[in-house]
Design a protein around this motif. Structure first.
Motif, short mmCIF file in Angstrom:
data_model
loop_
_atom_site.label_atom_id
_atom_site.label_comp_id
_atom_site.label_asym_id
_atom_site.label_seq_id
_atom_site.Cartn_x
_atom_site.Cartn_y
_atom_site.Cartn_z
N ILE A 78 -6.21 -0.88 4.73
CA ILE A 78 -6.15 -1.58 3.36
C ILE A 78 -5.02 -0.73 2.39
N LEU A 79 -4.04 -1.83 2.04
CA LEU A 79 -3.08 -1.04 1.31
C LEU A 79 -2.96 -1.80 0.05
N MET A 80 -3.39 -0.79 -1.27
CA MET A 80 -3.56 -1.33 -2.39
C MET A 80 -2.35 -1.30 -3.24
N LEU A 81 -2.15 -2.42 -3.84
CA LEU A 81 -1.00 -2.72 -5.05
C LEU A 81 -1.68 -2.51 -6.49
N THR A 82 -1.16 -1.67 -7.23
CA THR A 82 -1.60 -1.10 -8.61
C THR A 82 -0.44 -1.07 -9.45
N ALA A 83 -0.66 -1.18 -10.70
CA ALA A 83 0.27 -1.08 -11.87
C ALA A 83 0.40 0.51 -11.99
#
Length: 238
Positions: A78-83
């Motif tokens: 799982i690769l998360m995208l965050t601000a």
């Protein structure tokens, strides 16, 4: 000929989702998109992904909750995208089982590099047999393969994914000063933001849990302008 990897992108911004999908398709991957948890469920009913790219901010069930639920049932990377400003989300994502994260806005090369790295690690063949990797330190026993830590009396120490990875890093290099960059590279991989405060937050939490399990434990020291030092003697168990 090896079949192309299947990637599922969960992003509610249609423009960003299509940008990511187009970028990855150009690299030869099979890509599916979903805008929320419900749409993700429909995609997962039809395909088995090799990698999940998951935005934190989603309508309805957020990305952190989805990550925790997915990790409980699957080992898919799982690769998360965050601000950029949401450091706490990055820490929580790692603790809930995410393998890595990319901070928005990101460059195409960075995203592709992280996707390749995660897929490559997932594809690495595991050895048929490995030596026992259980170690004793201070008043604790850690099993690196089972990913468990317990007191010498057998009481389990409940650690998150990030806390366990940090402890494993310390156990692998006892009585050595480890810089934050070195630790970050070990628990997150190359290319991590050098200003990331994830390490400091995880060290604080790990210290509290070890001390709660065995009061008086002071195994992780802070070295001024240096990093952290794991002071315990580590012994392999047969």
């Amino acid at each position: 000929m090896t079949a192309p990897a299947t990637i599922v992108v969960v992003e509610d911004d249609a423009e960003i989702a299509e940008m990511i999908a187009g970028l990855l398709r150009a690299e030869g991957y099979l890509v599916h998109t979903a805008g929320d948890a419900h749409a993700l469920g429909a995609v997962l009913a039809a395909v088995r992904p090799d990698l999940l790219i998951l935005d934190v901010m989603l309508p309805g069930e957020d990305g952190l909750s989805i990550c925790r639920r997915m990790r409980a049932a699957s080992a898919v990377p799982i690769l998360m995208l965050t601000a950029r400003s949401d450091e706490i989300d990055r820490v929580l994502g790692l603790e809930m089982g995410a393998d890595d994260y990319v901070v928005k806005p990101f460059g195409p090369r960075e995203l592709v590099a992280r996707v390749r790295a995660r897929l490559r690690r997932a594809a690495d063949p595991q050895p048929v047999s490995r030596p026992n990797r259980r170690y004793a330190f201070d008043r604790f026993v850690i099993d690196l393969d089972a990913r468990q830590c317990a007191t010498a009396e057998g009481e389990e120490v409940s650690l998150t994914t990030g806390e366990f990875d940090l402890l494993a890093c310390f156990v692998g290099a006892p009585r050595r000063v480890l810089t934050r960059d070195f630790i970050l590279d070990k628990i997150r991989g190359r290319g991590a933001d050098p200003f990331d405060r994830t390490v400091d937050m995880l060290v604080s939490r790990l210290r509290k849990k070890l001390d709660a399990a065995s009061p008086g434990t002071a195994l992780v020291g802070t070295v001024r302008n240096g990093g952290y030092l794991f002071t315990a003697t580590v012994k392999p168990l047969t």
